[in-house]
Every structure is written in structure tokens, then in C-alpha cells.
Design a protein around this motif. Sequence first.
Motif, mmCIF file in Angstrom:
data_model
loop_
_atom_site.group_PDB
_atom_site.id
_atom_site.type_symbol
_atom_site.label_atom_id
_atom_site.label_comp_id
_atom_site.label_asym_id
_atom_site.label_seq_id
_atom_site.Cartn_x
_atom_site.Cartn_y
_atom_site.Cartn_z
ATOM 1 N N ALA A 70 0.813 -1.217 0.000
ATOM 2 C CA ALA A 70 0.000 0.000 0.000
ATOM 3 C C ALA A 70 0.846 1.267 0.000
ATOM 4 C CB ALA A 70 -0.935 0.002 1.208
ATOM 5 N N ASP A 71 2.016 1.233 0.628
ATOM 6 C CA ASP A 71 2.864 2.426 0.739
ATOM 7 C C ASP A 71 4.089 2.369 -0.155
ATOM 8 O OD1 ASP A 71 1.224 3.561 2.715
ATOM 9 O OD2 ASP A 71 2.242 2.437 4.290
ATOM 10 N N THR A 72 4.582 1.170 -0.404
ATOM 11 C CA THR A 72 5.792 0.992 -1.204
ATOM 12 C C THR A 72 5.586 -0.131 -2.199
ATOM 13 O OG1 THR A 72 7.279 1.715 0.574
ATOM 14 C CG2 THR A 72 8.233 0.363 -1.141
ATOM 15 N N ALA A 73 5.939 0.159 -3.456
ATOM 16 C CA ALA A 73 6.063 -0.873 -4.487
ATOM 17 C C ALA A 73 7.248 -0.440 -5.330
ATOM 18 C CB ALA A 73 4.791 -1.006 -5.306
ATOM 19 N N SER A 74 8.445 -0.657 -4.778
ATOM 20 C CA SER A 74 9.663 -0.132 -5.393
ATOM 21 C C SER A 74 10.520 -1.259 -5.952
ATOM 22 C CB SER A 74 10.447 0.712 -4.388
ATOM 23 O OG SER A 74 10.776 -0.019 -3.236
ATOM 24 N N PRO A 75 11.361 -0.958 -6.940
ATOM 25 C CA PRO A 75 12.000 -2.016 -7.727
ATOM 26 C C PRO A 75 13.020 -2.835 -6.965
ATOM 27 C CG PRO A 75 12.875 0.125 -8.325
ATOM 28 C CD PRO A 75 11.719 0.376 -7.421
ATOM 29 N N GLY A 76 13.287 -4.020 -7.539
ATOM 30 C CA GLY A 76 14.281 -4.921 -6.981
ATOM 31 C C GLY A 76 14.935 -5.732 -8.075
ATOM 32 N N ALA A 77 15.667 -6.754 -7.671
ATOM 33 C CA ALA A 77 16.410 -7.580 -8.612
ATOM 34 C C ALA A 77 15.482 -8.304 -9.576
ATOM 35 C CB ALA A 77 17.265 -8.585 -7.846
ATOM 36 N N ILE A 78 15.982 -8.532 -10.794
ATOM 37 C CA ILE A 78 15.215 -9.183 -11.848
ATOM 38 C C ILE A 78 15.970 -10.409 -12.337
ATOM 39 C CG2 ILE A 78 14.230 -8.913 -14.159
ATOM 40 C CD1 ILE A 78 14.193 -5.869 -13.585
ATOM 41 N N ILE A 79 15.254 -11.514 -12.518
ATOM 42 C CA ILE A 79 15.810 -12.706 -13.145
ATOM 43 C C ILE A 79 14.870 -13.138 -14.266
ATOM 44 C CG2 ILE A 79 16.960 -13.456 -11.022
ATOM 45 C CD1 ILE A 79 14.766 -15.606 -10.726
ATOM 46 N N GLU A 80 15.375 -13.954 -15.185
ATOM 47 C CA GLU A 80 14.557 -14.530 -16.242
ATOM 48 C C GLU A 80 14.432 -16.017 -15.993
ATOM 49 O OE1 GLU A 80 14.117 -14.395 -21.124
ATOM 50 O OE2 GLU A 80 15.962 -13.696 -20.147
ATOM 51 N N LEU A 81 13.206 -16.534 -16.001
ATOM 52 C CA LEU A 81 12.958 -17.932 -15.675
ATOM 53 C C LEU A 81 11.730 -18.423 -16.434
ATOM 54 C CD1 LEU A 81 14.011 -20.189 -13.679
ATOM 55 C CD2 LEU A 81 12.160 -19.489 -12.166
ATOM 56 N N ASP A 82 11.898 -19.532 -17.132
ATOM 57 C CA ASP A 82 10.775 -20.185 -17.822
ATOM 58 C C ASP A 82 10.009 -19.215 -18.723
ATOM 59 O OD1 ASP A 82 11.436 -22.531 -16.484
ATOM 60 O OD2 ASP A 82 10.036 -22.138 -14.845
ATOM 61 N N GLY A 83 10.755 -18.390 -19.438
ATOM 62 C CA GLY A 83 10.142 -17.515 -20.425
ATOM 63 C C GLY A 83 9.508 -16.251 -19.895
ATOM 64 N N GLU A 84 9.680 -15.964 -18.603
ATOM 65 C CA GLU A 84 9.148 -14.720 -18.058
ATOM 66 C C GLU A 84 10.180 -14.080 -17.147
ATOM 67 O OE1 GLU A 84 5.637 -15.232 -15.744
ATOM 68 O OE2 GLU A 84 6.548 -16.649 -14.351
ATOM 69 N N PHE A 85 9.993 -12.794 -16.905
ATOM 70 C CA PHE A 85 10.862 -12.043 -16.021
ATOM 71 C C PHE A 85 10.206 -11.953 -14.645
ATOM 72 C CE2 PHE A 85 11.505 -10.425 -20.337
ATOM 73 C CZ PHE A 85 12.874 -10.650 -20.488
ATOM 74 N N LEU A 86 11.014 -12.182 -13.611
ATOM 75 C CA LEU A 86 10.556 -12.086 -12.228
ATOM 76 C C LEU A 86 11.318 -10.951 -11.551
ATOM 77 C CD1 LEU A 86 10.596 -15.875 -11.212
ATOM 78 C CD2 LEU A 86 8.730 -14.577 -12.279
ATOM 79 N N GLN A 87 10.601 -10.053 -10.923
ATOM 80 C CA GLN A 87 11.213 -8.945 -10.183
ATOM 81 C C GLN A 87 10.813 -9.052 -8.711
ATOM 82 O OE1 GLN A 87 11.626 -4.046 -10.159
ATOM 83 N NE2 GLN A 87 10.554 -5.053 -11.841
ATOM 84 N N PHE A 88 11.810 -9.006 -7.844
ATOM 85 C CA PHE A 88 11.596 -9.132 -6.404
ATOM 86 C C PHE A 88 11.543 -7.722 -5.816
ATOM 87 C CE2 PHE A 88 13.301 -12.968 -8.079
ATOM 88 C CZ PHE A 88 12.722 -13.989 -7.359
ATOM 89 N N PHE A 89 10.326 -7.190 -5.743
ATOM 90 C CA PHE A 89 10.167 -5.785 -5.394
ATOM 91 C C PHE A 89 9.957 -5.592 -3.892
ATOM 92 C CE2 PHE A 89 5.777 -7.147 -5.964
ATOM 93 C CZ PHE A 89 5.049 -6.401 -5.052
ATOM 94 N N SER A 90 10.325 -4.405 -3.423
ATOM 95 C CA SER A 90 10.134 -4.054 -2.021
ATOM 96 C C SER A 90 8.710 -3.565 -1.802
ATOM 97 C CB SER A 90 11.117 -2.968 -1.584
ATOM 98 O OG SER A 90 12.438 -3.467 -1.538
ATOM 99 N N ALA A 91 8.098 -4.030 -0.724
ATOM 100 C CA ALA A 91 6.709 -3.695 -0.426
ATOM 101 C C ALA A 91 6.586 -3.293 1.040
ATOM 102 C CB ALA A 91 5.800 -4.890 -0.709
ATOM 103 N N SER A 92 5.696 -2.355 1.306
ATOM 104 C CA SER A 92 5.409 -2.005 2.697
ATOM 105 C C SER A 92 3.996 -1.457 2.802
ATOM 106 C CB SER A 92 6.416 -0.982 3.242
ATOM 107 O OG SER A 92 6.185 0.298 2.685
ATOM 108 N N ALA A 93 3.458 -1.578 4.004
ATOM 109 C CA ALA A 93 2.138 -1.038 4.316
ATOM 110 C C ALA A 93 2.100 -0.764 5.814
ATOM 111 C CB ALA A 93 1.028 -2.017 3.935
#
Length: 328
Positions: A158-181
Motif C-alpha cells: 500500500a505504501d511501497t512498491a519499489s523495484p528490486g532484482a530481476i531474473i529470467e525464468l521459464d520464459g518470463e521475467f521475475l522482479q523481487f520488489f520491495s513492499a510495505s504497508a
Amino acid sequence: MINYPDGRPGCRLRLPAHDHGVVLRHGDPWDALGAREASIAVENGVFHLFYDGAGPTGWLACLATSTDLVHWTKHGPVLDLGPPGADDSATASSPWVFRADDGWHMFYVGSPNATPPPGRIPAFPYLTCAATSDQLAGPWRKTPELIPFRPVPGTYYADTASPGAIIELDGEFLQFFSASAGGDRPLRTLGLARTRDLGGRWELSAEPILPPAEQIENSTLHYEPGLDTWFLFTNHVGIDERGAEFTDAIWVYWSRDPRSWNPEHKAVVLDGANCSWSSRCLGMPTVIRYGDRLALLYDGPGGDSQDHLHRDLGLAWLDLPLSPPSRR
């Protein structure tokens, strides 16, 4: 294990890094008030370290380059502030980059809010903005028309959806983003964003990958092929006896499936016990392989300070291959 006064979970295991110490100090005009929140990538044998420079107009993503991870040449900001009212009008910082067939993609933190000068510390909401470049060193072209994802009221981001590391796996990109509420007393965690198009929208997981009670933020990953295991390094946010929160350690989680993580599978990597120069506060980690070692870069204010400003960047090492620590 540290027992926190508010009962937030601690960490029983250690996978300790060997600290080298400070490798990049603040003090140039663009980072006069601090250098922090580094992320690293490599192109043509040259390491490119993006970091937040706290300068005269606000926190901006800056660049330094190196061939040995110890000696760095600074190049100044690679982004500037957006116009008044823009999502990145108060900060354009904390970038994560990924190389795709069509060039480099950058996802960075924007916010229209910051504390008053001189500090100009970015304030909620933390937003994910985008830029592209043909070369890692830039020039970087902002793409304000692209909104990768945003905070959503009533969610764990709700308060944070900020970027993080990205990997490519099984034909899609996964981003591990920072979240807070939670506003002034937030719960922090990591979420998983997915896309098949780095120039399009991302789909965010309905639940975080780790419980918000873990109180973690920021992400960087290493894959250990011999064990078929992913290692996710992140900041832990602790709390002192006065109730003040601060990043007190770098933790690592491990999993064979980067889409599924167990909060019990974690260890302390770097904290006041093994950091040689910042005994209380350690900021965002980034990792990259260098020969038979894993380099971990991070920030800290030094000594027993918990200050958001006046930080430098440090380097620590882990021997490869990595293995989860024994639970005995």
C-alpha cells in the motif's frame, strides 16, 4: 540471536561474509551528503555500480565503474529529477538494471515527496519508474509513459512498491520488489512481480513471498548451480530500545524455487559482529560473482550511527560455492 523489543522475528543462523571495508566514499558535489543503496551489473568486463548520491537537488542515481570491485571511478548522476508534480520530481534513485535483447532496462525509485533540505530524504510513496539505454553506462532515457506497477491501498504494498532484482525464468521475467504497508510503523517485505515484456506492465503477486513480520526490504540474488539453489540477500530492519527502526543487518534466504520461500531458511550475512567499520547500521546489499568469490556491496554510516545521510559503500566477500548453514 538478537531479540527485538517489539518481538519481530530474529535470525538464528549465520552465513558470514568477510568484510573488506569501505571502497567508495561520499564527498563529491553529487554525493556530498552520502552514497548509498548500490546495485551492480557488468558489461564488457567492466563493473557498473549504480548508487544513490545525496546531492544539492535531491537523491539521484549515480554511476561508478571498476574492474576489480575495490577501486572505483565516479561518473556522477545518470538520472535527473522529473518536472514538478511528476512521479520522480523529488527523487530518481535506487535503480535496478537488466539486459534484454532490445538493450538495457532500468527500474528506479521515484517519489514526489522528500524531507526538507538539506537532506531531501525520499518519502512515501515509493514508486517504480522506468528508463532504457543501449549501453549500461548510458545515456539513460526515461519512459514516463510506462508505469510498471504502483502501490495499491489495502494490500501489502500500500505504501511501497519499489523495484528490486530481476531474473529470467521459464520464459518470463521475475522482479523481487520491495513492499510495505502501515504508514508510520510499516510492515516490510518482498513481493514478486512478473512480466513477459520488460517494456510493459507487471503482474504483482497477491501475497508477499515472505511474511511482512520479517521486516525486510531490497533484494539481490545469486544462483548456485551445483545445489540448484537460489540465495536472496536483503536488508533486515531492526528496532532499538527507543523504538527507532533502522537497517541493522543483511540477511540471506535460500530456496530451490525462486517463486517460493520459507522464512525459516535464512541466515545473517553481515551485521555489527563482522562489519569492520559500521557497527550498528548496514544498508542495501547487491551481489555479483568475481572469480571464486561472491562480492557483496552495501552501505553504512560508520561507527554506531543510524543516520540516513553521510553513508559510504563497503565491500564484503563470500567464498563460492555457497551452501546453506547447518541448523545444528
